[in-house]
Write a protein that holds these residues in place. Structure first.
Motif, PDB file in Angstrom:
ATOM      1  N   SER A 314     -72.122 -18.018  61.428  1.00 19.22           N
ATOM      2  CA  SER A 314     -71.739 -18.004  60.017  1.00 19.22           C
ATOM      3  C   SER A 314     -72.964 -18.023  59.113  1.00 19.22           C
ATOM      4  CB  SER A 314     -70.832 -19.198  59.703  1.00 19.22           C
ATOM      5  OG  SER A 314     -69.634 -19.138  60.450  1.00 19.22           O
ATOM      6  N   TYR A 315     -73.976 -18.793  59.496  1.00 20.26           N
ATOM      7  CA  TYR A 315     -75.195 -18.835  58.689  1.00 20.26           C
ATOM      8  C   TYR A 315     -75.866 -17.463  58.647  1.00 20.26           C
ATOM      9  CZ  TYR A 315     -79.951 -19.853  57.225  1.00 20.26           C
ATOM     10  OH  TYR A 315     -81.157 -19.831  56.566  1.00 20.26           O
ATOM     11  N   ARG A 316     -75.963 -16.833  59.791  1.00 21.38           N
ATOM     12  CA  ARG A 316     -76.597 -15.512  59.838  1.00 21.38           C
ATOM     13  C   ARG A 316     -75.779 -14.478  59.071  1.00 21.38           C
ATOM     14  NH1 ARG A 316     -80.358 -14.460  63.878  1.00 21.38           N
ATOM     15  NH2 ARG A 316     -79.533 -12.349  64.096  1.00 21.38           N
ATOM     16  N   LYS A 317     -74.466 -14.579  59.149  1.00 19.07           N
ATOM     17  CA  LYS A 317     -73.600 -13.569  58.546  1.00 19.07           C
ATOM     18  C   LYS A 317     -73.436 -13.757  57.042  1.00 19.07           C
ATOM     19  CE  LYS A 317     -68.974 -11.513  59.024  1.00 19.07           C
ATOM     20  NZ  LYS A 317     -69.468 -10.139  59.244  1.00 19.07           N
ATOM     21  N   TYR A 318     -73.357 -15.007  56.587  1.00 18.56           N
ATOM     22  CA  TYR A 318     -73.021 -15.254  55.186  1.00 18.56           C
ATOM     23  C   TYR A 318     -74.187 -15.740  54.332  1.00 18.56           C
ATOM     24  CZ  TYR A 318     -68.429 -15.125  57.369  1.00 18.56           C
ATOM     25  OH  TYR A 318     -67.332 -14.752  58.101  1.00 18.56           O
ATOM     26  N   ILE A 319     -75.247 -16.237  54.947  1.00 16.10           N
ATOM     27  CA  ILE A 319     -76.359 -16.794  54.173  1.00 16.10           C
ATOM     28  C   ILE A 319     -77.668 -16.054  54.438  1.00 16.10           C
ATOM     29  CG2 ILE A 319     -77.695 -18.854  53.652  1.00 16.10           C
ATOM     30  CD1 ILE A 319     -74.824 -19.139  52.786  1.00 16.10           C
ATOM     31  N   ARG A 320     -78.086 -16.031  55.672  1.00 15.80           N
ATOM     32  CA  ARG A 320     -79.434 -15.563  55.988  1.00 15.80           C
ATOM     33  C   ARG A 320     -79.653 -14.094  55.654  1.00 15.80           C
ATOM     34  NH1 ARG A 320     -82.362 -15.812  61.960  1.00 15.80           N
ATOM     35  NH2 ARG A 320     -84.343 -14.858  61.318  1.00 15.80           N
ATOM     36  N   ILE A 321     -78.701 -13.228  55.988  1.00 13.45           N
ATOM     37  CA  ILE A 321     -78.926 -11.792  55.828  1.00 13.45           C
ATOM     38  C   ILE A 321     -78.714 -11.317  54.397  1.00 13.45           C
ATOM     39  CG2 ILE A 321     -78.200 -11.363  58.203  1.00 13.45           C
ATOM     40  CD1 ILE A 321     -75.571 -10.256  57.088  1.00 13.45           C
ATOM     41  N   ARG A 322     -78.294 -12.218  53.514  1.00 14.52           N
ATOM     42  CA  ARG A 322     -78.062 -11.804  52.134  1.00 14.52           C
ATOM     43  C   ARG A 322     -79.394 -11.555  51.442  1.00 14.52           C
ATOM     44  NH1 ARG A 322     -73.169 -10.311  52.067  1.00 14.52           N
ATOM     45  NH2 ARG A 322     -73.026 -10.640  49.816  1.00 14.52           N
ATOM     46  N   PRO A 323     -79.613 -10.372  50.884  1.00 14.42           N
ATOM     47  CA  PRO A 323     -80.899 -10.075  50.238  1.00 14.42           C
ATOM     48  C   PRO A 323     -81.034 -10.801  48.899  1.00 14.42           C
ATOM     49  CG  PRO A 323     -79.372  -8.260  49.923  1.00 14.42           C
ATOM     50  CD  PRO A 323     -78.689  -9.232  50.841  1.00 14.42           C
ATOM     51  N   GLY A 324     -82.264 -11.138  48.553  1.00  9.45           N
ATOM     52  CA  GLY A 324     -82.524 -11.748  47.258  1.00  9.45           C
ATOM     53  C   GLY A 324     -82.152 -13.215  47.210  1.00  9.45           C
ATOM     54  N   ASN A 325     -82.380 -13.803  46.045  1.00 12.59           N
ATOM     55  CA  ASN A 325     -82.099 -15.221  45.855  1.00 12.59           C
ATOM     56  C   ASN A 325     -80.714 -15.472  45.267  1.00 12.59           C
ATOM     57  OD1 ASN A 325     -82.891 -17.990  45.924  1.00 12.59           O
ATOM     58  ND2 ASN A 325     -83.137 -17.919  43.695  1.00 12.59           N
ATOM     59  N   HIS A 326     -80.081 -14.420  44.734  1.00 10.42           N
ATOM     60  CA  HIS A 326     -78.739 -14.534  44.174  1.00 10.42           C
ATOM     61  C   HIS A 326     -77.810 -13.577  44.914  1.00 10.42           C
ATOM     62  CE1 HIS A 326     -81.153 -16.282  40.943  1.00 10.42           C
ATOM     63  NE2 HIS A 326     -80.048 -16.859  40.506  1.00 10.42           N
ATOM     64  N   PHE A 327     -76.631 -14.044  45.234  1.00 11.49           N
ATOM     65  CA  PHE A 327     -75.691 -13.194  45.958  1.00 11.49           C
ATOM     66  C   PHE A 327     -74.276 -13.701  45.725  1.00 11.49           C
ATOM     67  CE2 PHE A 327     -76.825 -16.635  48.782  1.00 11.49           C
ATOM     68  CZ  PHE A 327     -75.633 -16.997  49.379  1.00 11.49           C
ATOM     69  N   SER A 328     -73.315 -12.971  46.260  1.00 12.19           N
ATOM     70  CA  SER A 328     -71.918 -13.371  46.190  1.00 12.19           C
ATOM     71  C   SER A 328     -71.263 -13.033  47.516  1.00 12.19           C
ATOM     72  CB  SER A 328     -71.202 -12.666  45.031  1.00 12.19           C
ATOM     73  OG  SER A 328     -69.877 -13.163  44.904  1.00 12.19           O
ATOM     74  N   PHE A 329     -69.966 -13.241  47.592  1.00  7.93           N
ATOM     75  CA  PHE A 329     -69.229 -12.937  48.806  1.00  7.93           C
ATOM     76  C   PHE A 329     -68.081 -11.996  48.470  1.00  7.93           C
ATOM     77  CE2 PHE A 329     -70.911 -17.268  49.266  1.00  7.93           C
ATOM     78  CZ  PHE A 329     -71.705 -17.095  50.384  1.00  7.93           C
ATOM     79  N   THR A 330     -67.664 -11.243  49.454  1.00 12.00           N
ATOM     80  CA  THR A 330     -66.537 -10.341  49.277  1.00 12.00           C
ATOM     81  C   THR A 330     -65.270 -10.987  49.816  1.00 12.00           C
ATOM     82  OG1 THR A 330     -66.839  -9.279  51.430  1.00 12.00           O
ATOM     83  CG2 THR A 330     -68.078  -8.370  49.556  1.00 12.00           C
ATOM     84  N   ASP A 331     -64.150 -10.380  49.485  1.00 13.54           N
ATOM     85  CA  ASP A 331     -62.869 -10.861  49.995  1.00 13.54           C
ATOM     86  C   ASP A 331     -62.862 -10.865  51.519  1.00 13.54           C
ATOM     87  OD1 ASP A 331     -59.744 -11.247  49.473  1.00 13.54           O
ATOM     88  OD2 ASP A 331     -59.982  -9.733  51.035  1.00 13.54           O
ATOM     89  N   LYS A 332     -63.420  -9.833  52.103  1.00 11.89           N
ATOM     90  CA  LYS A 332     -63.443  -9.712  53.558  1.00 11.89           C
ATOM     91  C   LYS A 332     -64.278 -10.818  54.193  1.00 11.89           C
ATOM     92  CE  LYS A 332     -64.297  -6.314  57.215  1.00 11.89           C
ATOM     93  NZ  LYS A 332     -64.753  -4.920  57.503  1.00 11.89           N
TER      94      LYS A 332
END
Length: 427
Positions: A314-332
């Motif tokens: 979950s960390y790799r999928k939802y946190i680590r691979i997100r580019p930049g310092n600001h991000f969001s999540f999708t419905d999926k």
């Protein structure tokens, strides 16, 4: 059409929190309640389909987990026993006190979730101040109600309900001062649902025990708490208007709530629940002549490995691979995390009860059926929000009606059986 969508949202949330709370029956305590509360919060986020809520999905889920988890410190085994008696006074007292205990679960869980929904950039919630006030409320009311007045609900068990009552009072005082009226409304409906669910669930549990059918009717009671608590929580959310918040979140702000949800809560549940002695005792009832220690070690190892894998993945999928310092999540992405989080909890339940060896606990497989139904309904849901306000006079009338309804349930319960095993007397 709007009422149909609302009913659908209530049903899905009720099934999600109901399933999670039934699973919690295998683990108990604050950590088990927190895991279930987090699942309920994630379900509502998915049903709402708001991008700003996706952005702070972990914050919202953690607020729900913390709120429902706080109630997990309350002892209620003796109170449930009051409801198994044969005289009206003790049984009615038992149902009323279960309504209070369940109400505290929902009040705090729904309240903190609502406060997080109300947290905006223009008017941010002062979380350190709120936590100090909640702590002070717990200490003050516990001392007054228990040490000073001696108002004991569950002697000789813990009276931690008084501390939770103080937390609820302090939370409402904070919400009223800051005009978080939507959060107040959400807390009240969640408390009403969970309180009714606990009392009604105990009624069902008593009738089931009296029927002598071989089924885990205690788990029916637990499902009822979550089901009606989830309905109340969802109703409070979808019949209120909520402020818009940023659709992106700072990565460092998401790490702590994510880590608590995905790693700390599951690990604490594992550490507290998968003890060798407990699992050996369960296994001896199923396979008294098998190689118990080998099976127990495998169950313990699999559960721990699942926690580690889920947290890292979950960390790799939802946190680590997100580019930049600001991000969001999708419905999926939120949907996948929700399914994984709920699925891991159900898997824990099957492992800790050793149900993978036998069908002696059929309710464990009903959890899987619930998960399948939930996931088949949640994706196609179309959210609808409305503003229905809060009529205090109607609440008072409904409360009187509820007291009368619990009296009717009491009369039915005491006339349906003789003395049941585990019955307790308060008076």
């Amino acid at each position: 059409m709007n009422n149909q969508q609302l009913f659908r949202a209530l049903l899905i949330t009720g099934m999600s929190l109901g399933t999670a709370w039934a699973v919690r029956g295998q683990f108990g305590h604050a950590q088990g309640a927190a895991w279930a509360g987090g699942i309920g919060g994630l379900c509502i986020i998915l049903l709402a389909k708001r991008q700003d809520w996706y952005a702070k999905a972990f914050h919202l889920a953690l607020a729900s987990a913390a709120g429902w988890g706080i109630g997990g410190i309350i002892s209620y085994g003796v109170v449930v026993g009051y409801g198994r008696g044969v005289d009206f006074g003790n049984v009615y007292y038992g149902l009323l006190m279960l309504f209070v205990i369940g109400g505290l679960f929902g009040l705090i869980g729904g309240g903190l979730f609502g406060i997080m929904l109300s947290d905006t950039q223009d008017e941010p919630v002062k979380w350190p101040q709120l936590l100090v006030e909640l702590t002070a409320g717990a200490i003050i009311f516990y001392y007054l109600l228990i040490e000073e007045f001696g108002w004991l609900m569950t002697p000789p068990r813990s009276e931690a309900w008084a501390a939770c009552f103080g937390i609820a009072v302090a939370m409402f005082w904070y919400m009223f001062r800051h005009k978080y009226y939507q959060a107040v409304r959400l807390a009240l409906f969640a408390g009403l649902g969970a309180g009714f669910g606990f009392a009604f669930g105990n009624f069902l549990q008593v009738l089931g025990s009296a029927s002598e059918l071989k089924f885990n009717f205690w788990n029916v009671m637990e499902y009822s708490i979550g089901f009606f608590g989830g309905i109340g929580m969802a109703y409070g959310v979808f019949t209120s208007t909520w402020p818009a918040t940023p659709t992106i979140v700072r990565k460092e702000a998401a790490i702590a709530p994510f880590f608590i949800l995905a790693a700390i809560i599951p690990f604490v549940v594992w550490e507290q629940s998968f003890g060798t002695e407990r699992l050996l005792g369960i296994l001896k009832e199923i396979e008294p002549f098998g190689d118990g220690i080998w099976t127990v070690r495998r169950a313990q190892s699999v559960a721990l490995l699942l926690v580690i894998y889920f947290a890292i993945y979950s960390y790799r999928k939802y946190i680590r691979i997100r580019p930049g310092n600001h991000f969001s999540f999708t419905d999926k992405q939120v949907s996948h995390f929700f399914l994984g989080y709920l699925g891991l909890y159900v898997t824990f339940s099957i492992l800790v009860t050793m149900s993978f060896l036998s069908f002696y606990r059929i309710e464990q497989y009903l959890y899987i059926v619930n998960v399948i139904i939930i996931m088949s309904l949640i994706g196609s849901h179309k959210p609808h929000f409305s503003e229905r306000g809060l009529n205090y006079e109607r609440w008072f009338v409904n409360f009187l009606f509820l007291l009368a309804f619990l009296a009717i349930l009491t009369a039915i319960a005491v006339s349906s059986h003789g003395e049941l095993h585990g019955a307790q007397r308060r008076f």
